[in-house]
Write an enzyme that holds these catalytic residues in place. Structure first.
Site, PDB file in Angstrom:
ATOM      1  N   GLU A 158     -25.970  66.733 -68.945  1.00 44.90           N
ATOM      2  CA  GLU A 158     -25.103  65.553 -68.886  1.00 44.90           C
ATOM      3  C   GLU A 158     -25.883  64.326 -68.405  1.00 44.90           C
ATOM      4  O   GLU A 158     -25.435  63.562 -67.543  1.00 44.90           O
ATOM      5  CB  GLU A 158     -23.880  65.814 -68.001  1.00 44.90           C
ATOM      6  CG  GLU A 158     -22.919  66.831 -68.587  1.00 44.90           C
ATOM      7  CD  GLU A 158     -21.596  66.927 -67.834  1.00 44.90           C
ATOM      8  OE1 GLU A 158     -20.572  67.162 -68.484  1.00 44.90           O
ATOM      9  OE2 GLU A 158     -21.610  66.763 -66.595  1.00 44.90           O
ATOM     10  N   GLU A 234     -19.232  72.639 -72.600  1.00 50.04           N
ATOM     11  CA  GLU A 234     -18.432  72.962 -71.423  1.00 50.04           C
ATOM     12  C   GLU A 234     -16.982  72.645 -71.746  1.00 50.04           C
ATOM     13  O   GLU A 234     -16.575  71.483 -71.754  1.00 50.04           O
ATOM     14  CB  GLU A 234     -18.862  72.151 -70.186  1.00 50.04           C
ATOM     15  CG  GLU A 234     -20.187  72.549 -69.591  1.00 50.04           C
ATOM     16  CD  GLU A 234     -20.477  71.795 -68.297  1.00 50.04           C
ATOM     17  OE1 GLU A 234     -19.531  71.200 -67.727  1.00 50.04           O
ATOM     18  OE2 GLU A 234     -21.646  71.803 -67.869  1.00 50.04           O
TER      19      GLU A 234
END
Length: 588
Positions: A158, A234
């Site tokens: 991320e 995710e």
């Protein structure tokens, strides 16, 4: 040619169309003797893949070292996954977030405030490369190119939420490739254009992270990446808890409906989490937006498989959804694991902390201001600071810069107050009975920030300490890692006063056959717990978590040892073992 490749609209495994149906399960949050059980239950739910992060800070606690033992035996975990017929997505960071202490970055690295973390700063990339030099060779036999289960490896984590240093991402990609990683590489970022653009890397598969708004999120990913597989790296099906808030849950039917939308769109998925596990010992992380906010010991995450490895409502709901889109083993859903019958543990031996601290840690003397935990070389735990106050009377103790993260203050052994980082505390009114009184400050590291710019924020006493403007110097600093309790001088409880300060409490309990259980501590306030030397983690009556999970492999037939470090005065003399977890009242 890597086993897993991409086509214009999906994945190919050994040349055949393949959809990744994965679940996150972090080996370092699960007792190693339970890995095989959890992996088996993953396959029975219908998963064909599991995903795990790799925590740099645990695998390399000191520069030049590599720990692959016990809870960190990643090669063994990968062998077990392959034996279960599961593929693996490996996410080696270097940053992992994961609500994990420091986001997985090692304390010895983040201590240097001049290093630009997660960037192409050579001081960061050189340390990273030296770590990969040690980490990757024992993992290469478990890559798909060598016949192992690892089919894809993530580059960073991320990153678009943090930075824009594409040169750093390219360096990391080349570091993996040059050290023998041939498998498919991918990035993952939150599903918005800015994050996907900043965290992406040309020529590397981009994936997205989200927990709802499936169609919108996939559209954002497709707009960023016109061709190739759609994958949610995710898919957030639950959430984590901070101390002092309610327990987060998500309705199983709601999460299952979004999972069905994902799979119906032809996307691949990694369910975060399939099995959350536990932040054992001092491994929990923290957030720091407007205030410091530490994360609890349980990482149950309201996942399909509970913290203790039992199928929950989401396990059944997700299995039904997956069966509409992919083969699911024709075996029954696993039954809940055995639990010990409820029992009471009498804690009949004690040792006060403050008078016995030198048995646990030799003091480091500083003639000037107190040293931070980082300056003392302490990664986690507590520091007891001790000095004398040259003047008496009523006044203000001032802790310049505050504390990291919670400080209990004692004058001549008597508690006089608490300061907390989350409240931005820096001053405490106290009465010093006479010149030369002893001042003791017990500071607890409540967990390193794991997200955002405050990773590496210092711990301990963070600056000069004064009383009514008079500087306090000549500190004895006792770094308490509590890695071993063998030197704690326990004595019968009737001989030890524990009504004024922190103390260790010890008792034994009998077990016929080991099984999971949960430690409940009514009447206790805040501290740490160990069973047979295994550090379960932190408890706190602030909640929401009210029990600590004790994995069956920690126990042994016959006598078992329970130790608590209770930070507050207490009259409690017993603890409870229960067959039911209590993670607190549910957040609406």
């Amino acid at each position: 040619m890597p086993a897993l490749t991409t086509s214009s609209d999906g994945f190919l495994l050994n040349g055949e169309p393949f959809r990744i149906i994965s679940g996150a399960m972090h080996y370092f949050r699960i007792h190693p003797d339970q890995w095989a059980d959890r992996l088996h239950k993953a396959r029975l739910m219908g998963l064909n893949t599991v995903e795990t992060y790799v925590p740099w800070n645990l695998h390399q606690p000191e520069p030049g070292t590599l720990d692959l033992n016990g809870l960190l035996d990643l090669p063994r975990y990968l062998r077990l996954a392959q034996a279960e017929g599961l593929h693996v997505l490996l996410r080696p960071g270097p940053y992992i977030c994961a609500e994990w202490d420091g986001g997985g970055l090692p304390n010895w690295l983040t201590t240097d405030p001049d290093i630009r973390l997660r960037s192409s700063d050579p001081r960061f990339t050189d340390a990273l490369d030296r770590y990969l030099d040690l980490l990757l060779p024992p993992l290469l036999p478990h890559m798909a190119a060598s016949g192992g289960p690892v089919i894809a490896v993530q580059v960073e984590n991320e990153y678009g939420a943090y930075g824009t240093d594409t040169a750093y991402l390219e360096h990391l990609r080349q570091s993996l490739r040059s050290r023998g990683i041939e498998e498919l590489l991918f990035t993952c970022d939150q599903a918005n254009p800015e994050h996907l653009a900043a965290g992406g890397l040309p020529g590397t598969l981009a994936t997205a992270t989200f927990g709802s708004k499936v169609a919108q999120s996939l559209e954002q990913l497709r707009a960023h990446q016109p061709e190739g597989p759609l994958m949610c790296a995710e898919f957030w099906i639950g959430w984590f808890d901070h101390w002092g808030e309610e327990h987060h849950v998500r309705d199983a039917a709601d999460a299952a409906a979004d999972l069905d939308r994902l799979l119906s769109a032809g996307a691949s998925v990694n369910i975060y989490m399939f099995h959350g596990g536990t932040n054992f010992a001092f491994t929990n992380g923290a957030n720091h937006d407007h205030a410091y906010d530490p994360i609890v010991t349980s990482y149950d995450y309201d996942a399909p498989l509970t913290e203790s490895g039992d199928p929950g409502p989401k396990y059944h709901a997700f299995r039904e959804v997956i069966a509409r889109h992919a083969p699911v083993p024709e075996l029954p859903v696993p039954a809940p694991g055995a639990k010990l019958p409820p029992a009471t543990v009498e804690l009949d031996r004690r040792a006060a902390l403050l008078p016995n601290v030198s048995a646990l840690a030799k003091p480091v003397r500083t003639e000037g201001d107190p040293m931070t935990m980082e300056e003392l070389g302490l990664r986690a735990g507590y520091v007891l600071y001790r000095t004398t106050v040259p003047v008496g009377g009523d006044g203000l103790l001032h802790f310049a810069g505050g504390v990291g993260d919670r400080a209990q203050v004692f004058v001549d052994g008597a508690p006089v107050g608490v300061l907390e980082r989350e409240r931005h505390d820096e001053t405490l009114p106290v009465r010093v009975p006479q010149p030369g009184a002893t001042l003791e400050v017990l500071v607890e590291n409540m967990g390193g920030v794991n997200y955002g710019p405050r990773i590496g924020a210092p711990k301990g006493l963070l600056g000069p300490v004064t009383f009514n403007g008079t500087a306090l110097r000549n500190w004895d600093c006792h770094p308490l890692s509590l890695d071993s309790l063998n030197s704690v001088p326990f004595a019968p409880a009737t001989d030890v006063l524990t009504d004024v300060g922190p103390a260790f409490h010890r008792g034994t309990f009998e077990v016929r056959g080991p099984a999971d259980t949960f430690l409940s501590l009514p009447g206790w306030t805040k501290g740490q717990a160990w069973v047979n030397g295994f550090h379960l983690g932190r408890y706190w009556n602030r909640g929401p978590q009210r029990t600590l999970y004790i994995p069956a492999p920690v126990l042994r037939p016959g006598a078992n040892d329970l130790v608590l470090l209770e930070l507050n005065a207490t009259t409690s003399t017993s603890a409870l073992l229960t067959d039911t977890p209590d993670l607190g009242p549910v957040k609406p």
